[in-house]
Design a protein around this motif. Sequence first.
Motif: not given
Length: 616
Positions: A373-376, A378-383, A457-463, A469-477
Amino acid sequence: MANLVYKLPCFSSWCGSESSAPENMESSFETAKTSLYEPFRKGGLRTMPFIIANEALLRVATIGLHASMILYLTYEYHFDNATGSSILLAWGAVSSIMPIFGAFLSDSFLGRFVLIAYGSIITFIGLCVLWLTASLDQARPTHCKNPLLGDCAKPDTGQLALLFSALLLMSIGGGGIGACSLPFGADQFNNPQNPKNERVLQTYFNWYYVSLSISIMFSMTVMVQVLLKAGWSIGFGILAVLMLFSTIMFLLGTKLYVMVDAKKKLIYDLIRVVVVTWKNRDLTLPSPSSNGNYHHDENSKLVSPTKRLRFLNKACLIRIPDKELKSNGVKANSHNVCTVQQVEELKALIKVLPIWSTGIPIAISIHQGSFHIFQANTLDRRLAGNFKIPAPSFGAFAILTLAIWVALYDRVVVPIISKYTKNPRGLSFKQRMGIGVFLSCIAAGTSAMVERTRRAKAVDQGLSEHPEVLVNMSAMWLIPQNCLVGLAEAFNAIGQIEFYYSQFPKSMASIGVSLLALGIAVGDLVAVVIIQATKNITRRGGKVNWLANNLNEGHLDYYYWMLTALCIANFFYYLLCSWAYGSYDHIKNLDDIEGNSNKDVQEEQEDIKSEKSIVM
């Protein structure tokens, strides 16, 4: 997501039945369907709306709550991730243990109806107390804008007492309902004089679990959305109202129910065998080739115990026949001697304990829903479009996978692979359990790889310092690891229950589910220890601990790799236990032995002993 299979074991036809599925499933279903509508003075189909509604509404009110509580604990009570997860694991452990006590109380003292009624009322009270924690400002710490960054007020002793009281009341109440709802429903149909009785019960179990699965999916999706959108106060209030309706529905059917008197003493008998064995520890057993002088029930054909765990045979050894037996051979003094049947029941339990213990690491590894849940979050949860999957609802993919696989396995896979394995069940019980253990390794490894990718990805995006701030990665992973969790539980936990049913006599039918629940409880408690140890050890020297609130600075992936290593070690441990247990995958249970002569029993035991052992 915790204790999934314990709440939703399966749809397949063996559930709750000590016998294997009938060969002609379609014919059996039609026959049972017809039998369900046979008239009853009490019990029967007309009681099902009250019983199933009670259990289904309980699941609607509590499953979604379990999934969402981690957010309530972190955002409203300001617990860090590790502490919040530990509280939920401890709550899950208590909830798993309570049905064991509930089964004992119902069978030995109160009866199932009384315990379900009390359990429903207690659960309702618990939800009302939880509603108070969300409705009264004084019941929780001062609101904090961003708990992820720390420096928020912590709950005081009174606030913690109110919160934990609510959780404990729900665990106690749920334990009463969970232990009795399924067998109480079976009591309404059970008619040993009916030749179709077994098929009627099988159909009842199937539809019982179908209704449960629907309620669980509804709770994990719709009710989670209600809690997150409407707010905690309104959401908890709705859950309390649902539980009140559940209680009223059950009580409305009181005059229709068949109520079986409490009279079983299984737990007492098992304990007594241990006590009497200790009392008789100085006795000398007769030689293995001798039948000895063992106590047994008057009409029992099992007159001598088996040779395994031979020291327990002292519990049924008659010391002074002239004083301890009446003229007809029945015992006169029950304090110093047990029956052969009671001794063999304890042996059956002890023998499965090593294989049972392999389920504990699985519970540790796959009951990590809070971190998912914590991981989700931080991610883009749009379906699709602007619709977002609520973070707690990702656990629904595990439930969905479990339900789909069990249905496919029972109807599609078994008929195909049974042609090759020559096993009417497709795979043996131990093979199914072993596959589940292996899949738990894959699930933990997948979780580690996904988290490593997310953090990178979060580190690369300076987060690194911006967890909000949401990481630019889909929560569908996160879906594959949840699906693997559901698949692992479908194989292992359901295989465990089937295995226990095959190895225990009918008098111990409830032990199988109890063992599974106990394994989950132990696993959850050990997981609490592992989480706290990981948190404390990895923060030494001023370092950021692996399970930090800011996942971008922590190393949740390392934690998952540690769980993966535990699962791999458990897989090899399982192979060892399976090999040690032997290749006899369906030892004839004591009910069958009772129908044989004692000579047949001894010959069968010798055959088992001499049979060549294999791993699976």
